[in-house]
Structures are given as C-alpha cells and as structure tokens.
Design an enzyme around this catalytic site. Structure first.
Site, short mmCIF file in Angstrom:
data_model
loop_
_atom_site.label_atom_id
_atom_site.label_comp_id
_atom_site.label_asym_id
_atom_site.label_seq_id
_atom_site.Cartn_x
_atom_site.Cartn_y
_atom_site.Cartn_z
N GLY A 1 10.07 29.66 0.10
CA GLY A 1 10.01 28.42 -0.67
C GLY A 1 9.10 27.33 -0.12
N ARG B 1 15.85 32.09 10.10
CA ARG B 1 16.76 33.11 10.64
C ARG B 1 16.25 34.52 10.42
NH1 ARG B 1 21.69 31.19 7.15
NH2 ARG B 1 19.88 31.15 5.78
N VAL C 1 19.48 26.87 12.53
CA VAL C 1 19.58 25.44 12.88
C VAL C 1 21.02 24.99 13.12
CG1 VAL C 1 17.41 24.74 11.73
CG2 VAL C 1 19.57 24.64 10.45
N TYR D 1 26.94 19.36 -1.76
CA TYR D 1 25.48 19.44 -1.58
C TYR D 1 24.88 18.03 -1.68
CZ TYR D 1 20.55 20.50 -2.19
OH TYR D 1 19.18 20.51 -2.04
N GLU E 1 13.92 30.33 -3.63
CA GLU E 1 15.13 31.16 -3.49
C GLU E 1 16.40 30.29 -3.52
OE1 GLU E 1 14.70 33.75 -0.10
OE2 GLU E 1 12.81 34.55 -0.84
P1 NDP Z 1 14.64 28.52 -0.10
O1 NDP Z 1 15.99 29.14 -0.19
O2 NDP Z 1 13.51 29.23 -0.75
O3 NDP Z 1 14.26 28.24 1.43
C1 NDP Z 1 15.22 27.72 2.32
C2 NDP Z 1 14.72 27.90 3.74
O4 NDP Z 1 15.69 27.32 4.62
C3 NDP Z 1 14.55 29.37 4.12
O5 NDP Z 1 13.35 29.52 4.83
C4 NDP Z 1 15.74 29.64 5.02
O6 NDP Z 1 15.36 30.57 6.02
C5 NDP Z 1 15.97 28.26 5.65
N1 NDP Z 1 17.32 28.12 6.14
C6 NDP Z 1 18.47 28.05 5.43
N2 NDP Z 1 19.52 27.96 6.25
C7 NDP Z 1 19.03 28.00 7.51
C8 NDP Z 1 19.63 27.95 8.79
N3 NDP Z 1 20.96 27.87 8.95
N4 NDP Z 1 18.83 28.00 9.88
C9 NDP Z 1 17.49 28.09 9.74
N5 NDP Z 1 16.87 28.12 8.56
C10 NDP Z 1 17.64 28.08 7.45
O7 NDP Z 1 14.80 27.06 -0.73
P2 NDP Z 1 13.80 25.82 -0.85
O8 NDP Z 1 12.48 26.11 -0.33
O9 NDP Z 1 13.94 25.33 -2.24
O10 NDP Z 1 14.57 24.78 0.08
C11 NDP Z 1 13.94 24.05 1.11
C12 NDP Z 1 14.56 22.67 1.17
O11 NDP Z 1 14.30 21.99 -0.05
C13 NDP Z 1 16.08 22.65 1.35
O12 NDP Z 1 16.40 21.62 2.26
C14 NDP Z 1 16.58 22.29 -0.05
O13 NDP Z 1 17.82 21.66 -0.01
C15 NDP Z 1 15.48 21.38 -0.51
N6 NDP Z 1 15.37 21.16 -1.94
C16 NDP Z 1 15.18 22.22 -2.79
C17 NDP Z 1 15.04 21.98 -4.14
C18 NDP Z 1 14.93 23.07 -5.13
O14 NDP Z 1 15.16 22.83 -6.33
N7 NDP Z 1 14.53 24.28 -4.73
C19 NDP Z 1 15.04 20.60 -4.67
C20 NDP Z 1 15.26 19.59 -3.70
C21 NDP Z 1 15.39 19.88 -2.38
P3 NDP Z 1 16.28 31.78 6.57
O15 NDP Z 1 17.18 32.19 5.45
O16 NDP Z 1 15.30 32.81 6.99
O17 NDP Z 1 17.01 31.18 7.71
C1 8X3 Z 2 18.01 20.81 -5.21
C2 8X3 Z 2 17.90 20.33 -6.61
O1 8X3 Z 2 19.19 19.60 -8.68
O2 8X3 Z 2 19.98 21.58 -7.57
O3 8X3 Z 2 18.13 19.80 -4.28
O4 8X3 Z 2 20.33 19.43 -6.59
S1 8X3 Z 2 19.42 20.23 -7.37
#
Ligand code: NDP
Ligand code: 8X3
Length: 252
Positions: free
Chosen positions: A13, A34, A61, A153, A189
């Site tokens: 992502g 991870r 983390v 969340y 994802e």
């Molecule tokens: P993805 O699920 O595609 O990516 C999430 C990433 O976070 C992965 O690389 C995963 O790596 C890592 N991650 C999750 N848990 C852990 C952990 N315990 N330790 C280390 N790494 C971790 O999602 P996004 O790219 O969308 O999410 C990235 C950020 O953006 C998040 O903070 C999410 O809340 C935020 N966000 C996302 C939105 C959306 O609509 N997609 C909107 C607003 C905010 P791995 O599993 O390999 O550890």
């Molecule tokens: C991720 C977007 O709308 O699912 O932060 O909260 S939402």
C-alpha cells in the site's frame, strides 16, 4: 550524500508506494514490516530500479524491544535518517462498539498508537543529535470524523492526530518537522485486513465511487518531505473526489 527515509509498513500500500517514489528521487531507504519475503523482494526491486542503498528491517512495531534493538543496531550511515514515515497501521473488524472484539481493539491500539510511539521514541533522539529530521505520521479522515462502527479505529487515528500536534509543539526547539498526512478511502490491502481476508467485503467497500490508490498518496508525502527548510506543512488531508470526509461519500 543521499538523504535517508525510514518507512514503517513498506510491504504494501501507501508505505510501498512511498518507498518507490523516494528511492526514484534518490533517497536511500530503510524499509520495515513484518513480512520478510516482501521486504526482500522490495529491496531487490528498489536497488535494481533506482540504484540506491536499501536496508530492510523485519520487525513488528508492537514489539517494543524489537523496535529498540532494530534501530539501535543501525550503523552510523543509516542513523543519519532525514525522514521517518510512520505509516504502519491497520483496522481490524468493523463492528458496533457493543459487538467489538477486544483482540481487534488491542491490535489497532497497539499498532496504530503504541507502535508509532515506540518507533518515534527510538528515532527522535537521532533527529535531535543530527539537528534535523521530519516525522510524517499517516493519520486518516478517521483522525477527524468518527463514523458508525469505526469506534476504536477512529480513536486510534484521533490519537495519531493528537500525537502529531503534540510532537510538532514539543519538537519546535529542535527544528524537527512534523506532518500528519490524512488519506481518505484508498484501495490497498487495508480493507482486506479490516475484513479479515473476506475479499467480497473488501471490494464492496469501494463500490460506486473511485477510491484513491497508494500511488495517489505517495507523491504528496514526497512533496511535504522535500520543501525548503523554513516550510513545514503540519497537516494534509487527501480524499477521492467523491469523498468529503469519513461520513460523506457520494456513491453512484
Ligand atoms: P496496507 O494494509 O496495504 O499496508 C499496511 C502496512 O502496515 C503493511 O506494510 C503492513 O506490513 C504494515 N503493518 C501493519 N501492522 C504492522 C505491525 N504490527 N508492524 C509492522 N508493520 C505493520 O494498508 P495501507 O497502505 O492503506 O495503510 C497504511 C496506513 O494508511 C495505515 O496507517 C492506515 O491506517 C492508513 N490509512 C489507510 C487508508 C485507506 O483507505 N487505505 C486511509 C487512511 C489512512 P506487514 O503486514 O508486512 O507487517
Ligand atoms: C482508513 C479510511 O474510512 O476506512 O483510514 O476509516 S476509513
């Protein structure tokens, strides 16, 4: 000397797209997450595509000791980090508060809030020593507006909002920048994780409108990190055209 960014959650992502854009523009990159196989593959791709140095650190983390050990084991070259992208995060479950599962709550608060704090705790002293640095925290539209079933969340992302503002104030005297980048609906994802692998539910989350992609967000993260020294963007909210906030999405 090339600049260095450390990205948490670079295996997918927004984190992965950010690793590409920073490396493409000549940053050396520390990628973390991870899933080690994904880190190794990304590392290979970044090195061969952009001819930069890449260090891959596999840690959760949530694991305070492992976070500490990973950062303290960095060599002097890699300790000269310019940008920390606190991106690792997740939503688990989408239930009304009365139906929530405590293990889902733990996962979100431990990752999105405590994990961000553990990583920042190790990097901030390096920034202070280096007399420079930029922390970019990934918030969300959920940092600003609570929505039905978003409860924990949203609470975890409201905490990211508060921490971003607090870090900005506390770190003023060191010339360390802090920015919160808050995306809206972005197809990564994220929904697959939220719905625990239920792909139908994940796909359904983006039906009827055009969501953002990680590649729509990464250039803005690169932009805020590469402004002149005297400019700090404190907050940036980015949504699809069809979305005004957490609760207002126009669906066809
Ligand atoms: P993805 O699920 O595609 O990516 C999430 C990433 O976070 C992965 O690389 C995963 O790596 C890592 N991650 C999750 N848990 C852990 C952990 N315990 N330790 C280390 N790494 C971790 O999602 P996004 O790219 O969308 O999410 C990235 C950020 O953006 C998040 O903070 C999410 O809340 C935020 N966000 C996302 C939105 C959306 O609509 N997609 C909107 C607003 C905010 P791995 O599993 O390999 O550890
Ligand atoms: C991720 C977007 O709308 O699912 O932060 O909260 S939402």
């Amino acid at each position: 000397m090339r600049k260095i960014i450390l990205i948490t959650g670079a295996t997918s992502g927004i984190g992965k797209a950010s690793a590409h854009i920073f490396a493409k523009n000549g940053y050396d990159v520390i990628i973390t997450g991870r899933r080690n196989e994904r880190l190794l593959e990304l590392s290979k791709n970044l090195k061969s595509s952009y001819n930069v140095d890449v260090l891959s650190l596999c840690f959760d983390v949530k694991n305070k000791e492992k976070v500490k050990q990973s950062i303290t084991s960095l060599t002097d070259k890699w300790k000269k980090i310019d940008v920390l992208l606190n991106n690792a995060g997740l939503a688990v479950g989408l239930d009304k508060i009365q139906n929530g599962k405590t293990e889902d709550w733990d996962a979100m608060i431990d990752t999105n809030v405590k994990g961000l704090l553990y990583v920042s705790h190790e990097i901030i002293p390096l920034f202070i020593e280096n007399k420079k640095g930029h922390i970019i925290n990934i918030g969300s539209t959920a940092s600003k507006t609570v929505y039905e079933k978003g409860n924990v969340y949203c609470a975890s992302k409201f905490a990211v909002d508060a921490l971003s503002k607090a870090m900005r104030i506390d770190l003023l005297e060191f010339g360390i920048k802090v920015t919160q980048v808050s995306p809206g609906a972005t197809e990564t994802e994220f929904s697959e994780v939220r719905f625990k692998g239920n792909l139908d539910k994940a796909v359904n989350a983006y039906k009827g409108f055009k969501p953002l992609t990680a590649n729509d967000i990464a250039p803005s993260i690169y932009h805020v990190a590469n402004l002149p020294n005297n400019i700090c963007i404190n907050e940036l909210e980015i949504t699809p055209l069809a979305q005004a906030n957490s609760t207002s999405i126009f669906k066809e």
